[in-house]
Design an enzyme around this catalytic site. Structure first.
Site, mmCIF file in Angstrom:
data_model
loop_
_atom_site.group_PDB
_atom_site.id
_atom_site.type_symbol
_atom_site.label_atom_id
_atom_site.label_comp_id
_atom_site.label_asym_id
_atom_site.label_seq_id
_atom_site.Cartn_x
_atom_site.Cartn_y
_atom_site.Cartn_z
ATOM 1 N N LYS A 13 0.843 -1.213 0.000
ATOM 2 C CA LYS A 13 0.000 0.000 0.000
ATOM 3 C C LYS A 13 0.876 1.260 0.000
ATOM 4 O O LYS A 13 0.615 2.199 -0.731
ATOM 5 C CB LYS A 13 -0.937 0.029 1.226
ATOM 6 N N ARG A 85 -9.251 0.502 9.556
ATOM 7 C CA ARG A 85 -8.732 -0.840 9.819
ATOM 8 C C ARG A 85 -9.692 -1.646 10.689
ATOM 9 O O ARG A 85 -9.390 -2.795 10.997
ATOM 10 C CB ARG A 85 -7.400 -0.710 10.553
ATOM 11 N N ARG A 124 12.069 -6.238 5.149
ATOM 12 C CA ARG A 124 11.826 -4.823 4.852
ATOM 13 C C ARG A 124 12.664 -3.888 5.718
ATOM 14 O O ARG A 124 12.778 -4.074 6.916
ATOM 15 C CB ARG A 124 10.338 -4.533 5.070
ATOM 16 N N ARG A 156 11.742 -1.682 11.270
ATOM 17 C CA ARG A 156 10.695 -1.284 12.217
ATOM 18 C C ARG A 156 10.532 -2.360 13.288
ATOM 19 O O ARG A 156 10.602 -3.543 12.995
ATOM 20 C CB ARG A 156 9.366 -1.110 11.460
ATOM 21 N N ARG A 167 0.279 -8.764 14.035
ATOM 22 C CA ARG A 167 -0.320 -7.878 13.010
ATOM 23 C C ARG A 167 -1.164 -8.680 12.018
ATOM 24 O O ARG A 167 -2.231 -8.242 11.600
ATOM 25 C CB ARG A 167 0.784 -7.124 12.262
#
Ligand code: AMP
Length: 210
Positions: A13, A85, A124, A156, A167
């Site tokens: 996204k 969300r 990532r 992160r 998550r």
């Protein structure tokens, strides 16, 4: 035009947002980026949000709804990335849009198999300066802002394995029900987000031009 990007963590996204914001002149509202800025600025909201975020949990609805409502008042065409969300957030957004005489034009659902998502998230790296993301093994070329000539990359906290599984579970339990919510309103368009960045952008362009 107002567009919502819906999809699990790691579905691309954020990457597509940079493209869409420029091409369609939309105002980018990324709740994750806003919260990370609040945390690094040491605000009250940042302090409240941090503990949920590092665990991989969602920040309570009311904090997020208030934060987004303030932003919505400033713009007349938005790209919502990471919001809504939960069903309560989606209902609050409908209410806020009706007060502002705005409407949702497209909800783009980024579909990616879950094993690919876990692989992407664990590989990532993010840039502290501009929030661009990179894959660990790839050449780093970060040019979205002048400050990023020297990108400051980090992993992160919530891209670490324990937080990733929380998550993913939160996505399935709390966010995935929004697919039906928007399908019932005939707004949902499914994107095969397991393709290359350019191919995904092309799929989106076709939808945006309808
Ligand atoms: P993201 O950058 O979109 O992956 O978001 C990072 C984290 O910020 C999420 O795991 C949540 O903890 C928090 N967050 C972002 N957007 C929302 C939202 N709409 N509702 C609740 N928490 C959110």
């Amino acid at each position: 035009m107002n567009v919502i990007l819906l999809g699990p963590p790691g579905s691309g996204k954020g990457t597509q947002s940079s493209y869409l914001v420029k091409k369609y002149k939309l105002n980018h509202i990324s709740t994750g980026d806003i919260l990370r800025t609040e945390i690094s600025s040491g605000t009250n909201l940042g302090k409240q949000a941090r503990k949920y975020m590092i665990e991989g949990n969602l920040v309570p609805d009311q904090l997020i709804i208030d934060m987004v409502s303030k932003k919505l008042k400033k713009f007349d065409s938005v790209l919502l990335d990471g919001f809504p969300r939960t069903l309560s957030q989606a209902e609050a957004l409908d209410l806020e849009f009706s007060k502002l005489f705005m409407k949702i034009n497209h909800v783009l659902y980024f579909d990616v198999p879950s094993d690919e998502l876990i692989q992407r998230l664990s590989q990532r790296l993010s840039c502290r300066n501009c929030a661009s993301t990179f894959i660990k093994s790839e050449k780093i070329v970060c040019n979205s802002k002048p400050c990023c000539k020297e990108p400051e990359l980090y992993q992160r906290e919530d891209d670490k394995p324990d937080a990733i599984s929380i998550r993913m579970k939160n996505y399935t339990d709390l966010t995935a029900p929004l697919l039906d919510f928007y399908n019932n309103k005939n707004l949902m368009k499914k994107i095969d987000a397991n393709e290359s960045i350019n191919q995904v952008s092309n799929q989106i362009d076709k939808i945006m031009q309808i």
